[in-house]
Design a protein around this motif. Structure first.
Motif, PDB file in Angstrom:
ATOM      1  N   GLY A  65       0.802  -1.218   0.000  1.00  0.00           N
ATOM      2  CA  GLY A  65       0.000   0.000   0.000  1.00  0.00           C
ATOM      3  C   GLY A  65       0.833   1.265   0.000  1.00  0.00           C
ATOM      4  O   GLY A  65       0.320   2.347   0.258  1.00  0.00           O
ATOM      5  N   GLU A  66       2.114   1.154  -0.313  1.00  0.00           N
ATOM      6  CA  GLU A  66       3.000   2.312  -0.336  1.00  0.00           C
ATOM      7  C   GLU A  66       3.136   2.916  -1.730  1.00  0.00           C
ATOM      8  O   GLU A  66       3.661   4.013  -1.880  1.00  0.00           O
ATOM      9  CB  GLU A  66       4.380   1.953   0.224  1.00  0.00           C
ATOM     10  N   VAL A  67       2.708   2.197  -2.745  1.00  0.00           N
ATOM     11  CA  VAL A  67       2.735   2.658  -4.131  1.00  0.00           C
ATOM     12  C   VAL A  67       1.398   2.279  -4.755  1.00  0.00           C
ATOM     13  O   VAL A  67       0.850   1.220  -4.456  1.00  0.00           O
ATOM     14  CB  VAL A  67       3.911   2.011  -4.913  1.00  0.00           C
ATOM     15  N   ILE A  68       0.879   3.152  -5.606  1.00  0.00           N
ATOM     16  CA  ILE A  68      -0.398   2.911  -6.287  1.00  0.00           C
ATOM     17  C   ILE A  68      -0.133   2.603  -7.754  1.00  0.00           C
ATOM     18  O   ILE A  68       0.690   3.268  -8.389  1.00  0.00           O
ATOM     19  CB  ILE A  68      -1.293   4.170  -6.221  1.00  0.00           C
ATOM     20  N   ASN A  82       2.882   8.218  -4.107  1.00  0.00           N
ATOM     21  CA  ASN A  82       2.165   9.076  -3.168  1.00  0.00           C
ATOM     22  C   ASN A  82       0.880   8.431  -2.658  1.00  0.00           C
ATOM     23  O   ASN A  82      -0.151   9.082  -2.542  1.00  0.00           O
ATOM     24  CB  ASN A  82       1.908  10.441  -3.806  1.00  0.00           C
ATOM     25  N   ALA A  83       0.968   7.154  -2.330  1.00  0.00           N
ATOM     26  CA  ALA A  83      -0.195   6.406  -1.852  1.00  0.00           C
ATOM     27  C   ALA A  83      -0.674   6.891  -0.496  1.00  0.00           C
ATOM     28  O   ALA A  83      -1.841   6.713  -0.148  1.00  0.00           O
ATOM     29  CB  ALA A  83       0.148   4.918  -1.771  1.00  0.00           C
ATOM     30  N   HIS A  84       0.187   7.516   0.261  1.00  0.00           N
ATOM     31  CA  HIS A  84      -0.150   7.944   1.619  1.00  0.00           C
ATOM     32  C   HIS A  84      -0.914   9.258   1.646  1.00  0.00           C
ATOM     33  O   HIS A  84      -1.450   9.630   2.678  1.00  0.00           O
ATOM     34  CB  HIS A  84       1.124   8.068   2.448  1.00  0.00           C
ATOM     35  N   ARG A  85      -0.960   9.975   0.508  1.00  0.00           N
ATOM     36  CA  ARG A  85      -1.702  11.241   0.441  1.00  0.00           C
ATOM     37  C   ARG A  85      -2.840  11.088  -0.563  1.00  0.00           C
ATOM     38  O   ARG A  85      -2.592  10.937  -1.756  1.00  0.00           O
ATOM     39  CB  ARG A  85      -0.787  12.378  -0.015  1.00  0.00           C
ATOM     40  N   PRO A  86      -4.095  11.125  -0.106  1.00  0.00           N
ATOM     41  CA  PRO A  86      -5.207  10.995  -1.052  1.00  0.00           C
ATOM     42  C   PRO A  86      -5.139  12.091  -2.121  1.00  0.00           C
ATOM     43  O   PRO A  86      -4.908  13.265  -1.801  1.00  0.00           O
ATOM     44  CB  PRO A  86      -6.449  11.170  -0.177  1.00  0.00           C
ATOM     45  N   HIS A  87      -5.291  11.684  -3.361  1.00  0.00           N
ATOM     46  CA  HIS A  87      -5.252  12.643  -4.470  1.00  0.00           C
ATOM     47  C   HIS A  87      -5.892  12.032  -5.705  1.00  0.00           C
ATOM     48  O   HIS A  87      -6.195  10.848  -5.740  1.00  0.00           O
ATOM     49  CB  HIS A  87      -3.803  13.068  -4.766  1.00  0.00           C
ATOM     50  N   HIS A  88      -6.092  12.869  -6.698  1.00  0.00           N
ATOM     51  CA  HIS A  88      -6.620  12.440  -7.982  1.00  0.00           C
ATOM     52  C   HIS A  88      -5.569  12.740  -9.037  1.00  0.00           C
ATOM     53  O   HIS A  88      -4.467  13.203  -8.712  1.00  0.00           O
ATOM     54  CB  HIS A  88      -7.927  13.186  -8.285  1.00  0.00           C
ATOM     55  N   VAL A 101      -3.337  15.958  -8.315  1.00  0.00           N
ATOM     56  CA  VAL A 101      -4.137  17.125  -7.956  1.00  0.00           C
ATOM     57  C   VAL A 101      -4.886  16.843  -6.663  1.00  0.00           C
ATOM     58  O   VAL A 101      -5.221  15.698  -6.360  1.00  0.00           O
ATOM     59  CB  VAL A 101      -5.118  17.535  -9.084  1.00  0.00           C
ATOM     60  N   HIS A 102      -5.136  17.901  -5.921  1.00  0.00           N
ATOM     61  CA  HIS A 102      -5.795  17.792  -4.623  1.00  0.00           C
ATOM     62  C   HIS A 102      -6.964  18.776  -4.563  1.00  0.00           C
ATOM     63  O   HIS A 102      -6.875  19.809  -3.907  1.00  0.00           O
ATOM     64  CB  HIS A 102      -4.793  18.075  -3.502  1.00  0.00           C
ATOM     65  N   PRO A 103      -8.081  18.469  -5.271  1.00  0.00           N
ATOM     66  CA  PRO A 103      -9.202  19.412  -5.254  1.00  0.00           C
ATOM     67  C   PRO A 103      -9.844  19.481  -3.871  1.00  0.00           C
ATOM     68  O   PRO A 103      -9.778  18.532  -3.095  1.00  0.00           O
ATOM     69  CB  PRO A 103     -10.173  18.825  -6.283  1.00  0.00           C
ATOM     70  N   VAL A 124     -12.402   6.559  -3.765  1.00  0.00           N
ATOM     71  CA  VAL A 124     -12.773   7.229  -5.010  1.00  0.00           C
ATOM     72  C   VAL A 124     -11.511   7.441  -5.834  1.00  0.00           C
ATOM     73  O   VAL A 124     -10.478   7.850  -5.295  1.00  0.00           O
ATOM     74  CB  VAL A 124     -13.418   8.616  -4.728  1.00  0.00           C
ATOM     75  N   GLU A 125     -11.588   7.150  -7.119  1.00  0.00           N
ATOM     76  CA  GLU A 125     -10.496   7.456  -8.037  1.00  0.00           C
ATOM     77  C   GLU A 125     -11.060   8.357  -9.121  1.00  0.00           C
ATOM     78  O   GLU A 125     -11.978   7.968  -9.827  1.00  0.00           O
ATOM     79  CB  GLU A 125      -9.946   6.186  -8.680  1.00  0.00           C
ATOM     80  N   MET A 126     -10.528   9.567  -9.207  1.00  0.00           N
ATOM     81  CA  MET A 126     -10.983  10.515 -10.216  1.00  0.00           C
ATOM     82  C   MET A 126      -9.843  10.853 -11.143  1.00  0.00           C
ATOM     83  O   MET A 126      -8.704  11.000 -10.708  1.00  0.00           O
ATOM     84  CB  MET A 126     -11.435  11.809  -9.549  1.00  0.00           C
ATOM     85  N   THR A 127     -10.164  10.955 -12.424  1.00  0.00           N
ATOM     86  CA  THR A 127      -9.167  11.365 -13.404  1.00  0.00           C
ATOM     87  C   THR A 127      -9.726  12.537 -14.193  1.00  0.00           C
ATOM     88  O   THR A 127     -10.795  12.428 -14.800  1.00  0.00           O
ATOM     89  CB  THR A 127      -8.829  10.208 -14.372  1.00  0.00           C
ATOM     90  N   TYR A 128      -9.021  13.637 -14.145  1.00  0.00           N
ATOM     91  CA  TYR A 128      -9.364  14.811 -14.939  1.00  0.00           C
ATOM     92  C   TYR A 128      -8.543  14.719 -16.219  1.00  0.00           C
ATOM     93  O   TYR A 128      -7.367  14.371 -16.185  1.00  0.00           O
ATOM     94  CB  TYR A 128      -8.997  16.099 -14.193  1.00  0.00           C
ATOM     95  N   ARG A 129      -9.159  15.024 -17.344  1.00  0.00           N
ATOM     96  CA  ARG A 129      -8.466  14.944 -18.621  1.00  0.00           C
ATOM     97  C   ARG A 129      -8.467  16.306 -19.299  1.00  0.00           C
ATOM     98  O   ARG A 129      -9.387  17.077 -19.156  1.00  0.00           O
ATOM     99  CB  ARG A 129      -9.134  13.920 -19.530  1.00  0.00           C
ATOM    100  N   GLY A 130      -7.406  16.557 -20.042  1.00  0.00           N
ATOM    101  CA  GLY A 130      -7.286  17.814 -20.751  1.00  0.00           C
ATOM    102  C   GLY A 130      -6.029  17.825 -21.593  1.00  0.00           C
ATOM    103  O   GLY A 130      -5.457  16.776 -21.863  1.00  0.00           O
ATOM    104  N   ILE A 131      -5.604  18.996 -21.979  1.00  0.00           N
ATOM    105  CA  ILE A 131      -4.376  19.159 -22.770  1.00  0.00           C
ATOM    106  C   ILE A 131      -3.400  19.991 -21.935  1.00  0.00           C
ATOM    107  O   ILE A 131      -3.753  21.075 -21.458  1.00  0.00           O
ATOM    108  CB  ILE A 131      -4.662  19.888 -24.104  1.00  0.00           C
ATOM    109  N   CYS A 132      -2.175  19.481 -21.769  1.00  0.00           N
ATOM    110  CA  CYS A 132      -1.178  20.200 -20.969  1.00  0.00           C
ATOM    111  C   CYS A 132      -0.681  21.432 -21.737  1.00  0.00           C
ATOM    112  O   CYS A 132      -0.856  21.522 -22.960  1.00  0.00           O
ATOM    113  CB  CYS A 132      -0.012  19.273 -20.608  1.00  0.00           C
ATOM    114  N   PRO A 133      -0.060  22.372 -21.037  1.00  0.00           N
ATOM    115  CA  PRO A 133       0.419  23.595 -21.698  1.00  0.00           C
ATOM    116  C   PRO A 133       1.426  23.330 -22.828  1.00  0.00           C
ATOM    117  O   PRO A 133       1.377  24.014 -23.851  1.00  0.00           O
ATOM    118  CB  PRO A 133       1.090  24.380 -20.569  1.00  0.00           C
ATOM    119  N   ASN A 134       2.288  22.334 -22.669  1.00  0.00           N
ATOM    120  CA  ASN A 134       3.268  22.025 -23.726  1.00  0.00           C
ATOM    121  C   ASN A 134       2.589  21.554 -25.008  1.00  0.00           C
ATOM    122  O   ASN A 134       2.949  21.988 -26.104  1.00  0.00           O
ATOM    123  CB  ASN A 134       4.286  20.980 -23.256  1.00  0.00           C
ATOM    124  N   CYS A 135       1.608  20.678 -24.873  1.00  0.00           N
ATOM    125  CA  CYS A 135       0.906  20.178 -26.054  1.00  0.00           C
ATOM    126  C   CYS A 135       0.018  21.270 -26.672  1.00  0.00           C
ATOM    127  O   CYS A 135      -0.107  21.340 -27.878  1.00  0.00           O
ATOM    128  CB  CYS A 135       0.081  18.935 -25.701  1.00  0.00           C
TER     129      CYS A 135
END
Length: 139
Positions: A65-68, A82-88, A101-103, A124-135
């Motif tokens: 449980g130390e790696v996701i 970063n399995a120890h810090r809840p995030h998306h 990200v940590h909304p 909960v597992e959330m994935t936000y999708r978009g285009i990064c600034p480089n692309c």
């Protein structure tokens, strides 16, 4: 010492040279490497480390449980220390870059009771999708 190494040592995980190198390669914020990327970086530090050892070590870290394992699309699984810090995750639809990200708020609170279908929700597992600034700049 890295945060991941500290957490693994705190759990009494026997720290071999191979395990240490894999943990060091994975350590950091916004790290989402494939097993092959971990292996390539580990070989640079410890040339004799095998691909099988890297895969086995990653599997053990996930089991602890130390790696996701992150699977955001049909591409290879990525490993997030970063399995120890809840995030998306925020994923670029073009290049596949992943950022943690940590909304604000509680995503469980956003799921009405009528939409839970009797489930006891454990995460909960959330994935936000978009285009990064480089692309976006390249497009």
């Amino acid at each position: 010492m890295s945060d991941l190494l500290e957490r693994l040592r705190g759990r009494g995980w026997r720290m071999t040279a191979q395990r240490r190198v894999v943990a060091e390669v994975l350590d950091g914020d916004h790290v989402h490497l494939t097993a092959d990327e971990v292996h390539a970086r580990a070989v640079a530090e410890l040339p004799e480390i095998s691909r099988a050892t890297v895969y086995n070590t990653l599997g053990e870290m996930v089991t602890l449980g130390e790696v996701i394992e992150v699977s955001t699309d049909r591409r290879a699984k990525r490993y997030d220390p970063n399995a120890h810090r809840p995030h998306h995750h925020l994923v670029c639809a073009t290049c596949g870059t992943i950022r943690d990200v940590h909304p604000a708020g509680d995503p469980l609170a956003d799921l009405p009771d009528g939409e839970r279908f009797g489930f006891t929700i454990s995460g909960v597992e959330m994935t936000y999708r978009g285009i990064c600034p480089n692309c976006a700049a390249a497009g």
